[in-house]
Write an enzyme that holds these catalytic residues in place. Structure first.
Site, PDB file in Angstrom:
ATOM      1  N   LYS A 257      39.075  43.385  27.426  1.00  0.00           N
ATOM      2  CA  LYS A 257      38.852  44.225  28.606  1.00  0.00           C
ATOM      3  C   LYS A 257      39.256  45.681  28.348  1.00  0.00           C
ATOM      4  O   LYS A 257      38.507  46.611  28.631  1.00  0.00           O
ATOM      5  CB  LYS A 257      39.652  43.651  29.775  1.00  0.00           C
ATOM      6  CG  LYS A 257      39.804  44.541  30.984  1.00  0.00           C
ATOM      7  CD  LYS A 257      38.675  44.391  31.948  1.00  0.00           C
ATOM      8  CE  LYS A 257      38.781  45.431  33.071  1.00  0.00           C
ATOM      9  NZ  LYS A 257      37.632  45.421  33.939  1.00  0.00           N
TER      10      LYS A 257
ATOM     11  N   LYS B  19      43.974  53.711  35.034  1.00  0.00           N
ATOM     12  CA  LYS B  19      44.844  52.541  34.827  1.00  0.00           C
ATOM     13  C   LYS B  19      44.470  51.839  33.521  1.00  0.00           C
ATOM     14  O   LYS B  19      45.336  51.546  32.691  1.00  0.00           O
ATOM     15  CB  LYS B  19      44.697  51.572  36.009  1.00  0.00           C
ATOM     16  CG  LYS B  19      45.415  50.242  35.785  1.00  0.00           C
ATOM     17  CD  LYS B  19      45.074  49.175  36.817  1.00  0.00           C
ATOM     18  CE  LYS B  19      45.669  47.839  36.381  1.00  0.00           C
ATOM     19  NZ  LYS B  19      45.298  46.713  37.227  1.00  0.00           N
TER      20      LYS B  19
ATOM     21  N   THR C 197      43.668  42.789  35.897  1.00  0.00           N
ATOM     22  CA  THR C 197      43.710  43.568  34.661  1.00  0.00           C
ATOM     23  C   THR C 197      45.156  43.998  34.475  1.00  0.00           C
ATOM     24  O   THR C 197      45.690  44.755  35.288  1.00  0.00           O
ATOM     25  CB  THR C 197      42.816  44.822  34.767  1.00  0.00           C
ATOM     26  OG1 THR C 197      41.493  44.406  35.079  1.00  0.00           O
ATOM     27  CG2 THR C 197      42.809  45.580  33.445  1.00  0.00           C
TER      28      THR C 197
HETATM   29  P1  NAD Z   1      43.567  45.339  45.641  1.00  0.00           P
HETATM   30  O1  NAD Z   1      44.701  46.283  45.718  1.00  0.00           O
HETATM   31  O2  NAD Z   1      42.433  45.469  46.614  1.00  0.00           O
HETATM   32  O3  NAD Z   1      44.107  43.824  45.749  1.00  0.00           O
HETATM   33  C1  NAD Z   1      45.343  43.385  45.261  1.00  0.00           C
HETATM   34  C2  NAD Z   1      45.927  42.440  46.325  1.00  0.00           C
HETATM   35  O4  NAD Z   1      47.150  41.875  45.821  1.00  0.00           O
HETATM   36  C3  NAD Z   1      46.272  43.148  47.624  1.00  0.00           C
HETATM   37  O5  NAD Z   1      45.617  42.501  48.692  1.00  0.00           O
HETATM   38  C4  NAD Z   1      47.797  43.020  47.723  1.00  0.00           C
HETATM   39  O6  NAD Z   1      48.273  42.884  49.055  1.00  0.00           O
HETATM   40  C5  NAD Z   1      48.046  41.774  46.919  1.00  0.00           C
HETATM   41  N1  NAD Z   1      49.404  41.652  46.419  1.00  0.00           N
HETATM   42  C6  NAD Z   1      50.188  42.586  45.835  1.00  0.00           C
HETATM   43  N2  NAD Z   1      51.379  42.074  45.488  1.00  0.00           N
HETATM   44  C7  NAD Z   1      51.359  40.765  45.867  1.00  0.00           C
HETATM   45  C8  NAD Z   1      52.289  39.708  45.788  1.00  0.00           C
HETATM   46  N3  NAD Z   1      53.493  39.889  45.240  1.00  0.00           N
HETATM   47  N4  NAD Z   1      51.922  38.503  46.267  1.00  0.00           N
HETATM   48  C9  NAD Z   1      50.703  38.316  46.828  1.00  0.00           C
HETATM   49  N5  NAD Z   1      49.771  39.283  46.926  1.00  0.00           N
HETATM   50  C10 NAD Z   1      50.105  40.488  46.459  1.00  0.00           C
HETATM   51  O7  NAD Z   1      43.027  45.432  44.148  1.00  0.00           O
HETATM   52  P2  NAD Z   1      41.623  44.900  43.572  1.00  0.00           P
HETATM   53  O8  NAD Z   1      40.644  46.006  43.562  1.00  0.00           O
HETATM   54  O9  NAD Z   1      41.294  43.611  44.240  1.00  0.00           O
HETATM   55  O10 NAD Z   1      42.022  44.656  42.040  1.00  0.00           O
HETATM   56  C11 NAD Z   1      42.747  43.508  41.635  1.00  0.00           C
HETATM   57  C12 NAD Z   1      42.796  43.495  40.121  1.00  0.00           C
HETATM   58  O11 NAD Z   1      41.460  43.481  39.601  1.00  0.00           O
HETATM   59  C13 NAD Z   1      43.485  44.703  39.502  1.00  0.00           C
HETATM   60  O12 NAD Z   1      44.247  44.276  38.417  1.00  0.00           O
HETATM   61  C14 NAD Z   1      42.309  45.584  39.066  1.00  0.00           C
HETATM   62  O13 NAD Z   1      42.631  46.416  37.964  1.00  0.00           O
HETATM   63  C15 NAD Z   1      41.294  44.538  38.677  1.00  0.00           C
HETATM   64  N6  NAD Z   1      39.893  44.988  38.738  1.00  0.00           N
HETATM   65  C16 NAD Z   1      39.438  45.685  39.808  1.00  0.00           C
HETATM   66  C17 NAD Z   1      38.105  46.101  39.857  1.00  0.00           C
HETATM   67  C18 NAD Z   1      37.573  46.878  41.032  1.00  0.00           C
HETATM   68  O14 NAD Z   1      36.468  47.416  40.925  1.00  0.00           O
HETATM   69  N7  NAD Z   1      38.295  46.935  42.159  1.00  0.00           N
HETATM   70  C19 NAD Z   1      37.253  45.796  38.786  1.00  0.00           C
HETATM   71  C20 NAD Z   1      37.733  45.038  37.719  1.00  0.00           C
HETATM   72  C21 NAD Z   1      39.073  44.649  37.702  1.00  0.00           C
END
Ligand code: NAD
Length: 290
Positions: free
Chosen positions: A162, A237, A87
């Protein structure tokens, strides 16, 4: 299919695992040390992207997405598809799509709804932006990771859908919580409040499917001490992204702005951090008008 998957956190990890389970060859990369069942880890994003037909990114925000895209686009094969499921702000989605297209790649912005539970169960909803050709190439993977994929329009349309959806969600959750708190003060039983509103014109997903009052309505995070679910900081966010987009598009969104401000206060000044976004109810419960 050979798939590169970058960002294997709470969401990306189980999504990548589901692709591997379905028989695809998944090469993953994350900045953090992670192991995902069935996924071969690469030493860099570029390495994970090399030779892949589809590269999926699932990253925290638009700034990180832009940096990762800059690194992986030159490594990707002509005609491959870059699918970003994070997102992020609409502007970043469009910038990344333009850069990918300029390098002879297809691209789709495809943020998801359904949370960590949906990511594990393979029941996410994808809202996608990009050309019909790009969407068609990514769709079989959406079918594995989710239960529904809507092609919303051109680049950025997935992110637009979204943040509009989540702006409605944030506003209605607050309205539902403040109405419960008012009902309490008027001496109205919460179950009666639910029975009336859930079948009257005040009904919404927040009331009917995710009721913020413990012990009332279907099981929800309220019944589990407001453990997320969907964390208040993630709602903050998304509300920030919708206000950023509203500013850029000169759209008047006073309720969305107010919802953003309330979640900002809740997360950063009150005790909302780490709580489900429906914990607005105990917040309102404790307050008077002052
Ligand atoms: P998270 O923080 O668990 O995962 C993000 C991952 O990206 C981490 O493992 C981090 O180490 C990795 N990362 C960061 N920078 C990086 C880079 N330069 N290269 C490689 N890896 C890198 O977050 P999440 O909960 O998995 O969410 C991911 C996305 O999904 C976000 O944009 C969030 O808004 C969206 N989202 C989350 C949810 C939820 O319920 N968690 C629901 C819908 C959407």
């Amino acid at each position: 299919m050979k798939i590169g998957f970058i960002g294997l956190g709470n969401m990306g990890g189980p999504m990548a695992a589901n692709l591997a389970k379905a028989g695809h060859e998944v090469i993953g990369f994350d900045m953090a040390e992670v192991t995902i069942e069935g996924v071969t880890m690469a030493a860099s994003g570029a390495e994970a992207a090399t030779g892949a037909e589809v590269v999926i990114t699932m990253l925290p925000n638009g700034q990180i997405l832009r940096a990762v895209a800059e690194e992986i686009i030159p490594a990707m094969s002509q005609g491959a598809v870059l699918v970003d499921c994070s997102t992020v702000d609409v502007e970043s989605a469009r910038v990344v799509a333009a850069a990918a297209n300029a390098s002879g790649l297809l691209s789709v912005d495809a943020p998801v709804s359904g949370g960590i539970g949906g990511a594990s169960a393979g029941t996410l909803t994808f809202m996608a932006g990009g050309t019909a050709q790009a969407f068609a190439k990514a769709e079989p993977l959406f079918d594995i990771m989710g239960q529904k994929a809507v092609h919303c329009g051109d680049a950025g349309a997935g992110q637009a859908a979204k943040i509009c959806n989540n702006m409605i969600l944030g506003v209605t959750m607050i309205a539902t919580c403040e109405a419960f708190a008012l009902a309490d003060k008027l001496g109205l039983d919460r179950q009666k409040m639910f029975d009336v509103v859930s079948t009257s014109s005040g009904y919404s997903w927040s009331m009917n499917a995710y009721c913020p009052a413990p012990g009332v309505g279907p099981q929800s995070p309220a019944d589990n001490g407001y453990k997320p679910g969907f964390a208040a900081e993630l709602m903050l966010k998304d509300l920030g992204l919708s206000q950023q987009a509203a500013e850029a598009a000169d759209a008047d969104t006073p309720m969305g702005q107010l919802a953003r401000d309330l979640y900002d206060r809740f997360v950063n000044q009150e005790d909302g951090k780490g709580m489900d976004f429906s914990a607005m109810l105990p917040r309102f419960e404790k307050r008077g008008r002052g």
